[in-house]
Write a protein that holds these residues in place. Sequence first.
Motif, PDB file in Angstrom:
ATOM      1  N   GLY A  63       0.785  -1.262  -0.058  1.00  0.00           N
ATOM      2  CA  GLY A  63       0.195  -0.035  -0.041  1.00  0.00           C
ATOM      3  C   GLY A  63       0.849   1.136   0.001  1.00  0.00           C
ATOM      4  N   LEU A  64       2.220   1.061   0.088  1.00  0.00           N
ATOM      5  CA  LEU A  64       3.047   2.408  -0.105  1.00  0.00           C
ATOM      6  C   LEU A  64       3.390   2.585  -1.399  1.00  0.00           C
ATOM      7  N   PRO A  65       3.626   4.120  -1.770  1.00  0.00           N
ATOM      8  CA  PRO A  65       3.999   4.372  -2.992  1.00  0.00           C
ATOM      9  C   PRO A  65       5.595   3.727  -3.112  1.00  0.00           C
ATOM     10  N   CYS A  66       5.920   3.172  -4.593  1.00  0.00           N
ATOM     11  CA  CYS A  66       7.061   2.279  -4.473  1.00  0.00           C
ATOM     12  C   CYS A  66       7.946   2.620  -5.571  1.00  0.00           C
ATOM     13  N   VAL A  67       9.279   2.696  -5.348  1.00  0.00           N
ATOM     14  CA  VAL A  67       9.972   2.672  -6.649  1.00  0.00           C
ATOM     15  C   VAL A  67      10.864   1.506  -6.586  1.00  0.00           C
ATOM     16  N   ALA A  68      11.200   1.152  -7.874  1.00  0.00           N
ATOM     17  CA  ALA A  68      11.948  -0.105  -8.289  1.00  0.00           C
ATOM     18  C   ALA A  68      12.650  -0.148  -9.386  1.00  0.00           C
ATOM     19  N   ASP A  69      13.924  -0.649  -9.478  1.00  0.00           N
ATOM     20  CA  ASP A  69      14.876  -0.149 -10.561  1.00  0.00           C
ATOM     21  C   ASP A  69      15.241  -1.781 -10.913  1.00  0.00           C
ATOM     22  N   ASP A  70      15.716  -1.627 -12.257  1.00  0.00           N
ATOM     23  CA  ASP A  70      16.353  -2.608 -12.869  1.00  0.00           C
ATOM     24  C   ASP A  70      17.516  -2.025 -13.623  1.00  0.00           C
ATOM     25  N   SER A  71      18.568  -2.855 -13.411  1.00  0.00           N
ATOM     26  CA  SER A  71      19.893  -2.004 -14.110  1.00  0.00           C
ATOM     27  C   SER A  71      20.912  -3.192 -14.172  1.00  0.00           C
ATOM     28  N   GLY A  72      21.719  -2.677 -15.310  1.00  0.00           N
ATOM     29  CA  GLY A  72      22.956  -3.639 -15.462  1.00  0.00           C
ATOM     30  C   GLY A  72      23.838  -2.945 -16.448  1.00  0.00           C
ATOM     31  N   LEU A  73      24.749  -3.851 -16.955  1.00  0.00           N
ATOM     32  CA  LEU A  73      25.682  -3.540 -17.874  1.00  0.00           C
ATOM     33  C   LEU A  73      25.328  -3.948 -19.176  1.00  0.00           C
ATOM     34  N   THR A  74      25.213  -3.269 -20.123  1.00  0.00           N
ATOM     35  CA  THR A  74      25.287  -3.588 -21.678  1.00  0.00           C
ATOM     36  C   THR A  74      26.597  -3.526 -22.225  1.00  0.00           C
TER      37      THR A  74
END
Length: 195
Positions: A63-74
Amino acid sequence: MRLLLATRNAKKLVELRRILAESTSVELVGLDDVPPYPEEPETALTFEGNALAKARDGVRHTGLPCVADDSGLTVDALNGMPGVFSARWSGRHGDDAANLALLLGQLGDVGDEDRGGAFVCAAALVFPDGREHVVRGEVRGRVLREPRGVNGFGYDPVFVPDGFEISTAEMSADEKDAISHRGKAFRAVAELLGA
């Protein structure tokens, strides 16, 4: 406002807290700070898709605002890989040493002029009312032949951003935040939160 960062990675929490502290008064919590919920596997083939799925999951379960990331090296010579598979490139999720060893082995015969690549981060911000934002940060550079530096995590020891002679693992936290893919994406999230 209390904001969930959908990660158990303590280094990402520290990094986002530093960036948010510059312009917001948001209280940032991680997955270890909320009641456990079943986390869906990352199955999207884009950074944006994985980030959005994780952020939606976080909102749905807390029920909380949420930030998520996906990251990596290309890596250019690897047709953009390891990409979304960066954290599990060696077959074991989060095994930085094995991931680095495999990447360097795969690039062993690649000339210095062809070792270009980019760190990429997509960050999704999802609110309980259904509003969604996805931002992207990227920094171009080159992959070294051997690790250098002890700061940061993941592929930081083998990545030198364009315009620099040191790896991101040789930079201070402030230097890295100023130019990094995650720093760029998280600053864009901070702007959204401040708007």
